[in-house]
Design a protein around this motif. Structure first.
Motif, short mmCIF file in Angstrom:
data_model
loop_
_atom_site.label_atom_id
_atom_site.label_comp_id
_atom_site.label_asym_id
_atom_site.label_seq_id
_atom_site.Cartn_x
_atom_site.Cartn_y
_atom_site.Cartn_z
N ALA A 105 -42.69 -13.31 -42.82
CA ALA A 105 -43.98 -13.72 -42.27
C ALA A 105 -45.07 -13.70 -43.34
O ALA A 105 -45.91 -14.59 -43.39
N SER B 210 -41.35 -19.89 -42.94
CA SER B 210 -41.83 -19.90 -41.56
C SER B 210 -40.71 -20.26 -40.60
O SER B 210 -40.56 -19.64 -39.54
N ILE B 211 -39.92 -21.25 -40.96
CA ILE B 211 -38.79 -21.65 -40.12
C ILE B 211 -37.78 -20.52 -40.00
O ILE B 211 -37.31 -20.20 -38.90
N TYR C 238 -38.33 -17.30 -40.41
CA TYR C 238 -38.92 -16.22 -39.63
C TYR C 238 -38.81 -16.49 -38.14
O TYR C 238 -38.40 -15.61 -37.37
N ASN C 239 -39.17 -17.69 -37.72
CA ASN C 239 -39.09 -18.04 -36.30
C ASN C 239 -37.66 -18.02 -35.79
O ASN C 239 -37.39 -17.57 -34.67
N TYR C 240 -36.73 -18.50 -36.60
CA TYR C 240 -35.32 -18.49 -36.21
C TYR C 240 -34.82 -17.05 -36.04
O TYR C 240 -34.16 -16.72 -35.04
N LEU D 116 -36.62 -14.36 -35.53
CA LEU D 116 -37.31 -13.73 -34.41
C LEU D 116 -36.63 -14.11 -33.09
O LEU D 116 -36.50 -13.28 -32.19
N ARG D 117 -36.18 -15.35 -32.98
CA ARG D 117 -35.44 -15.79 -31.79
C ARG D 117 -34.13 -15.01 -31.67
O ARG D 117 -33.75 -14.60 -30.57
#
Length: 144
Positions: free
Chosen positions: A60, A118-119, A121-123, A125-126
């Motif tokens: 992040a 960013s991609i 991190y979001n992946y 986090l999911r």
């Protein structure tokens, strides 16, 4: 002002490349960890979340700060271009355009580092949310 050119080329872009490798390393380590994590070994949801989210702050941080580092490189490169024009006393459009193009590469590299971070991190986090939900299903929502 040659030190400024070197600081843009090697300092800023080198830092961005380092952050890119750091980000990728954290993401790969987390993916391997998520594949082998044993949900039964955690007695509370909080324990599980702490273990699953370790290192995600790095992703992040890289994603949010890489564009600013790239922008810093661009500003330094533009300053260098204007300084060179001022020192020479005449405007050679070829040199100005080359200088500005080279300055903008720092922003481009910053974005190339930030977007994948960013991609990732979001992946990840999911994936954390999926693992926590699986733990809650298996444990009946205990320890929430």
């Amino acid at each position: 002002m040659d030190w400024l050119r070197l600081s843009v080329d090697y300092g800023v872009i080198g830092l961005l490349m380092f952050l890119s490798f750091l980000s990728l390393g954290v993401a790969v380590e987390r993916l391997f960890f998520y594949r082998r994590v044993n949900l039964k070994s955690f007695s509370t949801r909080q324990e599980l979340e702490i273990e699953l989210t370790k290192g995600l702050f790095l992703l992040a941080s890289v994603a949010s700060n890489a564009p600013y580092i790239g922008l810093l490189g661009t500003v330094l490169g533009i300053m260098l271009t204007f300084y060179t024009v001022g020192q020479e006393g005449f405007v050679d459009t070829n040199r100005v355009m080359v200088g500005l193009a080279l300055a903008l590469k720092a922003t481009a590299v910053g974005l190339l580092v930030a977007i994948p971070s960013s991609i990732l991190y979001n992946y990840l986090l999911r994936k954390v949310k999926e693992k926590v939900m699986l733990w809650e299903v298996r444990n009946g929502g205990q320890g929430v």
